[in-house]
Each structure stands twice: as structure tokens, then as C-alpha cells.
Design a protein around this motif. Structure first.
Motif, PDB file in Angstrom:
ATOM      1  N   VAL A   1      72.152  54.387  13.263  1.00  0.00           N
ATOM      2  CA  VAL A   1      71.735  55.325  12.228  1.00  0.00           C
ATOM      3  C   VAL A   1      72.902  56.260  11.923  1.00  0.00           C
ATOM      4  N   GLN A   2      72.943  56.725  10.689  1.00  0.00           N
ATOM      5  CA  GLN A   2      73.987  57.681  10.321  1.00  0.00           C
ATOM      6  C   GLN A   2      73.636  59.074  10.821  1.00  0.00           C
ATOM      7  N   ALA A   3      74.650  59.882  11.008  1.00  0.00           N
ATOM      8  CA  ALA A   3      74.427  61.272  11.401  1.00  0.00           C
ATOM      9  C   ALA A   3      73.481  61.933  10.404  1.00  0.00           C
ATOM     10  N   GLY A   4      72.531  62.701  10.942  1.00  0.00           N
ATOM     11  CA  GLY A   4      71.533  63.336  10.105  1.00  0.00           C
ATOM     12  C   GLY A   4      70.261  62.525   9.947  1.00  0.00           C
ATOM     13  N   GLY A   5      70.304  61.286  10.377  1.00  0.00           N
ATOM     14  CA  GLY A   5      69.146  60.412  10.258  1.00  0.00           C
ATOM     15  C   GLY A   5      68.146  60.598  11.377  1.00  0.00           C
ATOM     16  N   SER A   6      67.125  59.749  11.348  1.00  0.00           N
ATOM     17  CA  SER A   6      66.026  59.844  12.317  1.00  0.00           C
ATOM     18  C   SER A   6      65.716  58.482  12.917  1.00  0.00           C
ATOM     19  N   LEU A   7      65.188  58.518  14.111  1.00  0.00           N
ATOM     20  CA  LEU A   7      64.665  57.336  14.787  1.00  0.00           C
ATOM     21  C   LEU A   7      63.455  57.758  15.607  1.00  0.00           C
ATOM     22  N   ARG A   8      62.548  56.797  15.825  1.00  0.00           N
ATOM     23  CA  ARG A   8      61.410  57.029  16.703  1.00  0.00           C
ATOM     24  C   ARG A   8      61.439  55.983  17.800  1.00  0.00           C
ATOM     25  N   LEU A   9      61.572  56.445  19.020  1.00  0.00           N
ATOM     26  CA  LEU A   9      61.566  55.563  20.177  1.00  0.00           C
ATOM     27  C   LEU A   9      60.165  55.455  20.745  1.00  0.00           C
ATOM     28  N   SER A  10      59.881  54.285  21.314  1.00  0.00           N
ATOM     29  CA  SER A  10      58.600  54.055  21.972  1.00  0.00           C
ATOM     30  C   SER A  10      58.849  53.555  23.384  1.00  0.00           C
ATOM     31  N   CYS A  11      57.921  53.865  24.269  1.00  0.00           N
ATOM     32  CA  CYS A  11      57.968  53.401  25.649  1.00  0.00           C
ATOM     33  C   CYS A  11      56.570  52.931  26.019  1.00  0.00           C
ATOM     34  N   ALA A  12      56.425  51.639  26.178  1.00  0.00           N
ATOM     35  CA  ALA A  12      55.127  51.065  26.531  1.00  0.00           C
ATOM     36  C   ALA A  12      55.049  50.887  28.037  1.00  0.00           C
ATOM     37  N   ALA A  13      53.998  51.423  28.624  1.00  0.00           N
ATOM     38  CA  ALA A  13      53.769  51.294  30.064  1.00  0.00           C
ATOM     39  C   ALA A  13      52.722  50.212  30.315  1.00  0.00           C
ATOM     40  N   SER A  14      52.935  49.430  31.369  1.00  0.00           N
ATOM     41  CA  SER A  14      52.030  48.311  31.642  1.00  0.00           C
ATOM     42  C   SER A  14      50.647  48.772  32.082  1.00  0.00           C
ATOM     43  N   ARG A  15      50.572  49.978  32.574  1.00  0.00           N
ATOM     44  CA  ARG A  15      49.276  50.570  32.900  1.00  0.00           C
ATOM     45  C   ARG A  15      49.428  52.073  32.900  1.00  0.00           C
ATOM     46  N   SER A  16      48.313  52.759  33.024  1.00  0.00           N
ATOM     47  CA  SER A  16      48.326  54.203  32.886  1.00  0.00           C
ATOM     48  C   SER A  16      49.148  54.870  33.979  1.00  0.00           C
ATOM     49  N   ILE A  17      50.038  55.731  33.571  1.00  0.00           N
ATOM     50  CA  ILE A  17      50.791  56.562  34.510  1.00  0.00           C
ATOM     51  C   ILE A  17      50.764  58.009  34.052  1.00  0.00           C
ATOM     52  N   PHE A  18      50.403  58.219  32.777  1.00  0.00           N
ATOM     53  CA  PHE A  18      50.461  59.547  32.199  1.00  0.00           C
ATOM     54  C   PHE A  18      49.495  60.520  32.888  1.00  0.00           C
ATOM     55  N   VAL A  40      58.795  49.575  29.082  1.00  0.00           N
ATOM     56  CA  VAL A  40      59.589  48.878  28.081  1.00  0.00           C
ATOM     57  C   VAL A  40      59.887  49.817  26.919  1.00  0.00           C
ATOM     58  N   GLU A  41      61.157  50.121  26.749  1.00  0.00           N
ATOM     59  CA  GLU A  41      61.572  51.015  25.665  1.00  0.00           C
ATOM     60  C   GLU A  41      61.964  50.202  24.432  1.00  0.00           C
ATOM     61  N   SER A  42      61.732  50.778  23.261  1.00  0.00           N
ATOM     62  CA  SER A  42      62.108  50.128  22.005  1.00  0.00           C
ATOM     63  C   SER A  42      62.324  51.174  20.923  1.00  0.00           C
TER      64      SER A  42
END
Length: 116
Positions: A12-29, A5-7
Motif C-alpha cells: 500500500v502507498q503511504a497514507g493508505g489503509s489496510l485491515r488485518l484479520s487473525c482467525a483463531a481455531s477456537r476461542s481464546i478471547f 492465522v493472520e491475513s
């Protein structure tokens, strides 16, 4: 199968910042390198950032120096810090495994829109 699930997307305006998150239902990393992909309307999905099981990172030339991929193993969460955003970064962003044999069903993604 791992549910992703991504969020964190938004406008945002050019030059700005965002932080995306990706929640996994169980460990895959621990079994697969993970990546952030993006898909512009009408174009193929492209891989823009990867992080290996050992923590090494790599980036597409188009985002190198501006985006940072990271993860929190305890939270089964992948992140993408995006700085100095450009209008050409506008896309739907997804997370998934990098190795084909570990690819999961794609989530809905999160839309990033960068205005000029």
C-alpha cells in the motif's frame, strides 16, 4: 493449543489503509487479552495494539490514533484496522495472546509493505 492465522497484508502507498484479520481455531478471547505484534526485519517483535477480555484497548505510541484493534467473538477473529500508513509501518504482523502464560505458537504472520 490454538492455531492462529493472520491475513490481509499487502502493498500500500503511504497514507493508505489496510485491515488485518487473525482467525483463531477456537476461542481464546475469553481467557486472555489479545494483541497485534509486528516484526521488522532483523529486529525484535514488538506489541503495537492490545484488547483486553473486557474490550479495553491500548496502543503503542507509534500507532496511536492510526490503528484500531477489534474482535468478533462469535467468529473467533481479531482485527487491526490500519489507517494513515507510513513506510515505517512496514513489517510482518502477527496476533497472539498478550499474557505470557497464554501465548500460542506463532503463525506465519502477514506482510505489510508501505511504499513512500
Amino acid at each position: 493449543q490454538v492455531h492462529l492465522v493472520e491475513s490481509g497484508g499487502g502493498l500500500v502507498q503511504a497514507g493508505g489503509s489496510l485491515r488485518l484479520s487473525c482467525a483463531a481455531s477456537r476461542s481464546i478471547f475469553s481467557i486472555s487479552a489479545m494483541g497485534w505484534y509486528r516484526q521488522l526485519q532483523g529486529k525484535q517483535r514488538e506489541l503495537v495494539a492490545t484488547i483486553t477480555r473486557g474490550g479495553s484497548t491500548d496502543y503503542a505510541d507509534s500507532v496511536k490514533g492510526r490503528f484500531t484493534i477489534s474482535r468478533d467473538n462469535a467468529k473467533n477473529t481479531l482485527y487491526l484496522q490500519m489507517n494513515s500508513l507510513k513506510p515505517e509501518d512496514t513489517a510482518v504482523y502477527y496476533c497472539n495472546a498478550v499474557e505470557a502464560r497464554y501465548l500460542q505458537d506463532w503463525g506465519q504472520g502477514t506482510l505489510v509493505t508501505v511504499s513512500s
